[in-house]
Design a protein around this motif. Structure first.
Motif, mmCIF file in Angstrom:
data_model
loop_
_atom_site.group_PDB
_atom_site.id
_atom_site.type_symbol
_atom_site.label_atom_id
_atom_site.label_comp_id
_atom_site.label_asym_id
_atom_site.label_seq_id
_atom_site.Cartn_x
_atom_site.Cartn_y
_atom_site.Cartn_z
ATOM 1 N N SER A 104 0.817 -1.222 0.000
ATOM 2 C CA SER A 104 0.000 0.000 0.000
ATOM 3 C C SER A 104 0.847 1.266 0.000
ATOM 4 N N PHE A 105 1.941 1.262 0.758
ATOM 5 C CA PHE A 105 2.791 2.461 0.819
ATOM 6 C C PHE A 105 3.397 2.767 -0.544
ATOM 7 N N LEU A 106 4.008 1.750 -1.178
ATOM 8 C CA LEU A 106 4.624 1.965 -2.481
ATOM 9 C C LEU A 106 3.587 2.346 -3.538
ATOM 10 N N THR A 107 2.420 1.715 -3.460
ATOM 11 C CA THR A 107 1.357 2.025 -4.410
ATOM 12 C C THR A 107 0.956 3.494 -4.310
ATOM 13 N N TYR A 108 0.772 3.976 -3.097
ATOM 14 C CA TYR A 108 0.390 5.382 -2.900
ATOM 15 C C TYR A 108 1.497 6.314 -3.390
ATOM 16 N N PHE A 109 2.743 5.990 -3.043
ATOM 17 C CA PHE A 109 3.882 6.827 -3.426
ATOM 18 C C PHE A 109 4.010 6.923 -4.945
ATOM 19 N N PHE A 110 3.976 5.780 -5.622
ATOM 20 C CA PHE A 110 4.168 5.800 -7.076
ATOM 21 C C PHE A 110 2.953 6.365 -7.801
ATOM 22 N N ARG A 111 1.773 6.217 -7.220
ATOM 23 C CA ARG A 111 0.602 6.876 -7.799
ATOM 24 C C ARG A 111 0.752 8.401 -7.732
ATOM 25 N N LEU A 112 1.236 8.894 -6.596
ATOM 26 C CA LEU A 112 1.490 10.340 -6.489
ATOM 27 C C LEU A 112 2.542 10.774 -7.504
ATOM 28 N N GLY A 113 3.465 9.871 -7.821
ATOM 29 C CA GLY A 113 4.522 10.159 -8.789
ATOM 30 C C GLY A 113 4.105 9.959 -10.235
ATOM 31 N N LYS A 114 2.800 9.870 -10.476
ATOM 32 C CA LYS A 114 2.246 9.768 -11.829
ATOM 33 C C LYS A 114 2.716 8.495 -12.545
ATOM 34 N N CYS A 115 2.699 7.389 -11.816
ATOM 35 C CA CYS A 115 3.052 6.083 -12.383
ATOM 36 C C CYS A 115 1.802 5.217 -12.528
ATOM 37 N N ILE A 116 1.784 4.425 -13.575
ATOM 38 C CA ILE A 116 0.658 3.551 -13.889
ATOM 39 C C ILE A 116 1.143 2.103 -13.816
ATOM 40 N N PRO A 117 0.473 1.253 -13.026
ATOM 41 C CA PRO A 117 0.954 -0.127 -12.861
ATOM 42 C C PRO A 117 0.718 -0.981 -14.104
ATOM 43 N N ILE A 118 1.771 -1.685 -14.503
ATOM 44 C CA ILE A 118 1.684 -2.594 -15.645
ATOM 45 C C ILE A 118 2.158 -3.975 -15.213
ATOM 46 N N THR A 119 1.376 -4.988 -15.523
ATOM 47 C CA THR A 119 1.747 -6.361 -15.212
ATOM 48 C C THR A 119 2.535 -6.935 -16.380
ATOM 49 N N ARG A 120 3.800 -7.247 -16.130
ATOM 50 C CA ARG A 120 4.634 -7.791 -17.198
ATOM 51 C C ARG A 120 4.080 -9.148 -17.627
ATOM 52 N N GLY A 121 3.874 -9.286 -18.926
ATOM 53 C CA GLY A 121 3.283 -10.508 -19.456
ATOM 54 C C GLY A 121 1.768 -10.477 -19.468
ATOM 55 N N GLY A 122 1.186 -9.352 -19.032
ATOM 56 C CA GLY A 122 -0.272 -9.241 -18.956
ATOM 57 C C GLY A 122 -0.943 -8.879 -20.260
ATOM 58 N N GLY A 123 -0.153 -8.593 -21.286
ATOM 59 C CA GLY A 123 -0.736 -8.297 -22.589
ATOM 60 C C GLY A 123 -1.050 -6.826 -22.777
ATOM 61 N N ILE A 124 -1.278 -6.446 -24.040
ATOM 62 C CA ILE A 124 -1.479 -5.024 -24.358
ATOM 63 C C ILE A 124 -2.884 -4.541 -24.016
ATOM 64 N N TYR A 125 -3.800 -5.452 -23.705
ATOM 65 C CA TYR A 125 -5.159 -5.045 -23.358
ATOM 66 C C TYR A 125 -5.455 -5.256 -21.876
ATOM 67 N N GLN A 126 -4.402 -5.300 -21.064
ATOM 68 C CA GLN A 126 -4.632 -5.399 -19.627
ATOM 69 C C GLN A 126 -5.273 -4.111 -19.116
ATOM 70 N N GLU A 127 -5.900 -4.205 -17.968
ATOM 71 C CA GLU A 127 -6.757 -3.147 -17.440
ATOM 72 C C GLU A 127 -6.106 -1.767 -17.413
ATOM 73 N N HIS A 128 -4.895 -1.673 -16.874
ATOM 74 C CA HIS A 128 -4.313 -0.348 -16.640
ATOM 75 C C HIS A 128 -3.756 0.310 -17.898
ATOM 76 N N MET A 129 -3.699 -0.442 -19.003
ATOM 77 C CA MET A 129 -3.304 0.205 -20.259
ATOM 78 C C MET A 129 -4.330 1.259 -20.674
ATOM 79 N N ASN A 130 -5.562 1.098 -20.231
ATOM 80 C CA ASN A 130 -6.578 2.108 -20.517
ATOM 81 C C ASN A 130 -6.270 3.429 -19.812
ATOM 82 N N GLU A 131 -5.631 3.346 -18.633
ATOM 83 C CA GLU A 131 -5.199 4.572 -17.954
ATOM 84 C C GLU A 131 -4.140 5.302 -18.768
ATOM 85 N N ALA A 132 -3.179 4.530 -19.292
ATOM 86 C CA ALA A 132 -2.131 5.121 -20.118
ATOM 87 C C ALA A 132 -2.736 5.768 -21.361
ATOM 88 N N LEU A 133 -3.710 5.078 -21.944
ATOM 89 C CA LEU A 133 -4.384 5.612 -23.125
ATOM 90 C C LEU A 133 -5.127 6.903 -22.788
#
Length: 289
Positions: A104-133
């Protein structure tokens, strides 16, 4: 954690104060490491500065680079003259979920740092790619490491993952794509320093080199038509990007792209970006001779 605390990455979260504090701290850290404790040289910095500060309104910027260490970002933005502590101008970045979002701490910190979580191997249509889009659709600046992982060897640019190409195609406004290459971060934060581990702190007195290219232009509509034609004439594209689920048909720019056409198109775009990055890498090596 509520879609990985997406709410913490919003500009209006607590009036933007936590985000500003994170960028002040991390920006100062990057400045100190890149300009005081190490020596950084930058080729064509003006192009990046111009696109970050004053590109046309509503036009997204997509920077792409090789990935030499876990500190590439933020140190890439710590060079002299770059607005490292300005949270409004700062990039959004795709970050590995298993490293940057594992509690939770790292998630909050990196979210504040304008980072979007990507699951390696999760494919180009994984959920958070929509955030990047969504970032690109909002005209923001997004940085990606399309090789997909850290490579510290001095070797040609590896085959690029297709996620970056898919974002270029699916963005409502085609982004300005700016290739970058860097070297030296692998000495500041080597993967295998002592007992096959990274050092507890970044190392000093190293030389960092950043090569910034010129914007790449993609006629997406024309490339889509070509991909549709090629995919109909040839066999269905096969690659390591294959996932267990079929890709959805998408219709950017008014043309329907099935999975075969998408694979053809993403491969073509990725190869062009890879070629531009490799040219930059060779240019950087010639400067050192």
């Amino acid at each position: 954690m509520g879609r990985k605390m997406e709410w913490a990455g919003r500009e209006k979260h607590m009036a933007g104060i936590p985000r500003k504090m994170v960028f002040l701290a991390v920006g100062a850290f990057a400045k100190a490491l890149a300009t005081l404790l190490n020596t950084t040289s930058v080729h064509n910095a003006d192009t990046l500065l111009r696109l970050v500060r004053s590109r046309p309104p509503g036009i997204p910027l997509l920077t792409v680079s090789n990935h030499m260490s876990t500190l590439d970002d933020p140190l890439l933005w710590g060079f002299k003259g770059f607005p490292s502590v300005d949270s409004k101008l700062a990039r959004w970045a795709l970050a590995a979920e298993d490293i940057c979002f594992k509690n939770s701490f790292l998630t909050y910190f990196f979210r504040l740092g304008k980072c979007i979580p990507i699951t390696r191997g999760g494919g180009i249509y994984q959920e958070h790619m929509n955030e990047a889009l969504q970032c690109l659709d909002n005209g923001a600046w997004l940085h990606t490491f399309p090789e997909g992982k850290v490579y510290q060897e001095d070797a040609p640019i590896r085959r690029l993952k297709w996620g970056t190409a898919s974002l270029i195609v699916r963005s409502h406004v085609t982004p300005i794509v700016l290739p970058m290459i860097h070297g030296g971060f692998q000495e500041v934060m080597p993967e295998k320093y002592f007992l096959d581990r990274r050092p507890p702190f970044p190392l000093c007195n190293k030389k960092i080199r950043i090569m910034i290219g010129e914007p790449l232009e993609f006629d997406i509509h024309k490339m889509m038509q070509s991909a549709i034609s090629k995919s109909r004439d040839g066999p269905v594209f096969s690659s390591t990007e294959t996932t267990s689920r079929r890709w959805p048909v998408i219709s950017p720019h008014g043309l329907d792209l099935d999975e075969a056409a998408q694979r053809c198109l993403y491969s073509t775009i990725s190869e062009q970006i890879q070629t531009a990055m490799e040219k930059l890498r060779n240019l950087g090596k010639s400067f050192l001779k």
